[in-house]
Motif scaffolding. Structure first.
Motif, short mmCIF file in Angstrom:
data_model
loop_
_atom_site.label_atom_id
_atom_site.label_comp_id
_atom_site.label_asym_id
_atom_site.label_seq_id
_atom_site.Cartn_x
_atom_site.Cartn_y
_atom_site.Cartn_z
N LEU A 57 -2.73 31.28 -9.19
CA LEU A 57 -2.34 30.42 -8.07
C LEU A 57 -3.47 29.44 -7.75
CD1 LEU A 57 -0.15 29.75 -5.99
CD2 LEU A 57 -1.29 31.36 -4.43
N GLU A 58 -4.70 29.92 -7.77
CA GLU A 58 -5.85 29.04 -7.51
C GLU A 58 -5.93 27.93 -8.57
OE1 GLU A 58 -10.60 29.23 -6.42
OE2 GLU A 58 -9.59 31.06 -7.10
N ARG A 59 -5.73 28.30 -9.83
CA ARG A 59 -5.75 27.29 -10.90
C ARG A 59 -4.60 26.29 -10.73
NH1 ARG A 59 -7.82 31.74 -13.20
NH2 ARG A 59 -5.90 32.64 -14.01
N TYR A 60 -3.44 26.78 -10.32
CA TYR A 60 -2.29 25.91 -10.08
C TYR A 60 -2.61 24.91 -8.95
CZ TYR A 60 2.23 24.56 -8.10
OH TYR A 60 3.28 23.86 -7.57
N PHE A 61 -3.19 25.40 -7.86
CA PHE A 61 -3.55 24.50 -6.76
C PHE A 61 -4.62 23.50 -7.20
CE2 PHE A 61 -2.11 27.81 -3.43
CZ PHE A 61 -0.84 27.27 -3.40
N GLN A 62 -5.55 23.91 -8.06
CA GLN A 62 -6.54 22.97 -8.59
C GLN A 62 -5.85 21.85 -9.36
OE1 GLN A 62 -8.95 25.78 -10.83
NE2 GLN A 62 -10.65 25.60 -9.37
N VAL A 63 -4.87 22.20 -10.18
CA VAL A 63 -4.11 21.20 -10.92
C VAL A 63 -3.39 20.26 -9.95
CG1 VAL A 63 -2.12 20.83 -12.46
CG2 VAL A 63 -3.81 22.61 -12.99
N GLY A 64 -2.77 20.82 -8.92
CA GLY A 64 -2.06 20.01 -7.94
C GLY A 64 -2.97 19.05 -7.19
N LEU A 65 -4.12 19.54 -6.77
CA LEU A 65 -5.06 18.69 -6.04
C LEU A 65 -5.62 17.59 -6.94
CD1 LEU A 65 -6.93 21.41 -3.96
CD2 LEU A 65 -5.31 19.71 -3.08
N SER A 66 -5.80 17.89 -8.22
CA SER A 66 -6.27 16.88 -9.17
C SER A 66 -5.18 15.85 -9.47
CB SER A 66 -6.72 17.53 -10.47
OG SER A 66 -7.82 18.35 -10.25
N THR A 67 -3.95 16.32 -9.59
CA THR A 67 -2.83 15.44 -9.91
C THR A 67 -2.50 14.52 -8.75
OG1 THR A 67 -1.92 17.13 -11.38
CG2 THR A 67 -0.41 15.39 -10.66
N TYR A 68 -2.67 15.02 -7.52
CA TYR A 68 -2.37 14.25 -6.31
C TYR A 68 -3.64 14.11 -5.46
CZ TYR A 68 2.41 15.30 -7.70
OH TYR A 68 3.59 15.41 -8.41
N PRO A 69 -4.57 13.25 -5.86
CA PRO A 69 -5.85 13.15 -5.14
C PRO A 69 -5.70 12.63 -3.71
CG PRO A 69 -5.68 11.44 -6.82
CD PRO A 69 -4.51 12.36 -7.02
N ASP A 70 -4.58 11.98 -3.41
CA ASP A 70 -4.33 11.49 -2.04
C ASP A 70 -3.43 12.44 -1.27
OD1 ASP A 70 -5.87 9.22 -2.53
OD2 ASP A 70 -4.15 8.13 -3.33
N LEU A 71 -3.28 13.67 -1.74
CA LEU A 71 -2.41 14.65 -1.10
C LEU A 71 -2.70 14.75 0.39
CD1 LEU A 71 -1.32 18.08 -2.30
CD2 LEU A 71 -2.61 17.96 -0.19
N HIS A 72 -1.63 14.62 1.17
CA HIS A 72 -1.73 14.79 2.62
C HIS A 72 -0.39 15.31 3.11
CE1 HIS A 72 -3.15 14.12 6.71
NE2 HIS A 72 -1.92 13.75 6.96
N PHE A 73 -0.41 16.42 3.83
CA PHE A 73 0.81 17.01 4.38
C PHE A 73 0.92 16.66 5.86
CE2 PHE A 73 0.48 20.92 1.34
CZ PHE A 73 0.87 20.13 0.27
N THR A 74 2.15 16.43 6.32
CA THR A 74 2.43 16.20 7.73
C THR A 74 3.37 17.29 8.22
OG1 THR A 74 2.19 13.81 7.44
CG2 THR A 74 3.33 14.56 9.43
N LEU A 75 2.92 18.09 9.17
CA LEU A 75 3.72 19.18 9.71
C LEU A 75 4.81 18.64 10.63
CD1 LEU A 75 4.10 22.26 10.09
CD2 LEU A 75 2.49 22.10 12.00
#
Length: 117
Positions: A57-75
């Protein structure tokens, strides 16, 4: 689980992702877990759409953060159940998302089901 507990979890979870703080993100997940997401095969992590290891899961999140460097969530909203909560938010690329979290006795996610519009 109370609404206050669910909001606290959601606020910390969203904040960890928005900070791109992998250690803070991982603190929300139990050592033994099941994590289901349609993004798992989309990011070519695996074909099953399920992760059952915290290390994976940690490796998956690393891939996600690298793929989407501007990642921002809005609750948008948090829903409360019995030992569960649902976080409804805007995800990457303006996608609406909801995640169902089943928490263990330590308040960490042991089962997660991700959904995207």
């Amino acid at each position: 689980m109370t609404q206050e507990q669910a909001l606290h979890f959601a606020d910390e979870w969203i904040g960890a992702f928005n900070a791109h703080d992998l250690a803070a993100i991982m603190a929300h997940y139990a050592d033994e877990l099941e994590f289901y997401s349609p993004f798992i095969p989309l990011l070519t992590f695996n074909e099953t759409g399920c992760i059952t290891s915290k290390g994976d899961l940690e490796r998956y999140f690393q891939v996600g953060l690298s793929t989407y460097p501007d990642l921002h969530f809005t609750l948008h909203h948090v829903f409360v159940g019995v030992h569960t909560l649902v976080i409804y938010y805007t995800s990457v690329n303006g996608r609406l998302a909801s995640e169902v979290f089943q928490l263990n006795e330590l308040g960490q996610a042991e089962k997660v089901f991700c959904h995207y519009a």
